[in-house]
Design an enzyme around this catalytic site. Structure first.
Site, short mmCIF file in Angstrom:
data_model
loop_
_atom_site.label_atom_id
_atom_site.label_comp_id
_atom_site.label_asym_id
_atom_site.label_seq_id
_atom_site.Cartn_x
_atom_site.Cartn_y
_atom_site.Cartn_z
CD GLU A 20 20.66 7.39 25.02
OE1 GLU A 20 19.47 7.15 24.73
OE2 GLU A 20 21.62 7.02 24.31
CD GLU A 33 19.96 25.36 10.14
OE1 GLU A 33 20.58 25.35 9.06
OE2 GLU A 33 19.23 24.43 10.52
#
Length: 311
Positions: free
Chosen positions: A86, A117
């Site tokens: 963004e 992960e």
């Protein structure tokens, strides 16, 4: 029988106030969720001094040409990628200046890649190449994610400034970072669902960090988004409004000046406020790392005669 939870991250413990969450009316479910969301806001307020240190360190490295890298898995990784993506249109940020890395790569953005992960090696690979001008921020609600640990260890070995953001005060990863930020969000409404208030707190930290960083490096003028990239009709109208807010120009004059400034809102603001031609405004901005405030200060400095001598 309740499992012993003394060694568990708070995010994995059972919340004593929501054990009957499946037996209460919908409004009560939502009320309890909303009450816990307030915990996230207070948790972020408590870490602002540490976060300010991170912003200042990141700004110094950013000015030297460095970059900020977020590392996370699952919700944490997605939030990092979201924040990084963004910034590009909002602040006209160059590619690769703020980068989000998620365990499992792009596929993990839209579907769970839960075992990713657990890979310390993948984290290390993603952080390879970071150096002294860079900042590595690990996002791990549990504070134990191997992917994040591998990334932070590699980044620090390369000289990068390292930060951990977690909700676990006993995280084993804290010893290997320069700044450890612990968000005291406690157990989740639904046990272990860290996309709830732990994730909300991380999002608030990222919002605050990246916005403060952009302010520090001159990507705003006051509270005006002068670095916005006008890529659509809505944003083009926004640039006109921002220019008028900054300069008190009439709408037609603002549009004309933006056109003369090649659509560069910063140049238009400097041209109007410093009463210079757009070409000169571009020069001033180039000489002040794109900061409108610094460019205006430079415009007010007297032009020195190259042949002048003496005091």
């Amino acid at each position: 029988m309740r499992a012993a939870d003394g060694a568990l991250s708070p995010t994995e413990r059972r919340h004593p106030g929501t054990e009957d969450i499946d037996a209460v009316p919908t409004l009560e479910v939502l009320t309890r969720l909303n009450t816990e969301d307030r915990v996230a806001v207070d948790a972020v307020r408590a870490v602002l001094p540490a976060l300010a240190e991170v912003v200042d360190e990141a700004a110094a490295r950013f000015r030297r040409g460095g970059a900020v890298h977020y590392f996370g898995a699952g919700t944490s990784g997605r939030l990092g990628v979201l924040d990084a993506s963004e910034l590009l249109p909002t602040y006209n940020l160059e590619p690769d200046r703020v980068v989000g890395h998620i365990a499992g790569g792009r596929d993990a953005l839209v579907r769970a890649v839960e075992d990713a992960e657990d890979s310390t090696a993948e984290g290390a690979r993603d952080a390879a190449g970071l150096g002294p001008d860079d900042v590595a921020i690990g996002l791990a609600a549990s504070g134990t994610t191997p992917y994040v640990g591998g990334a932070l260890a590699t980044a620090r070995a390369g000289g990068a400034f390292t930060v951990l953001v977690s909700s676990n005060p006993a995280t084993p990863l804290a010893a290997g970072v320069d700044v450890n930020i612990t968000l005291d969000t406690g157990p989740e409404v639904v046990t272990g669902s860290t996309r709830l208030k732990a994730g909300t707190a991380q999002k608030l930290v990222l919002n605050s960090f990246s916005t403060a960083l952009m302010i520090a490096v001159g990507r705003t003028y006051g509270n005006l988004m002068v670095s916005v990239v006008a890529t659509n009709a809505k944003l083009r109208e926004r640039t006109v409004r921002i220019l008028r807010e900054a300069t008190d120009l009439a709408e037609d004059d603002a549009r004309i000046l933006l056109e003369r400034s090649d659509g560069d809102l910063k140049a238009a603001v400097v041209a109007a406020l410093a009463d210079v031609e757009p070409a000169r405004a571009h020069e001033l901005l180039a000489a002040t790392a794109g900061s409108v405030r610094a460019a205006l200060a430079a415009a007010r400095e007297p032009i020195r005669d190259a042949g002048a001598t003496g005091a």
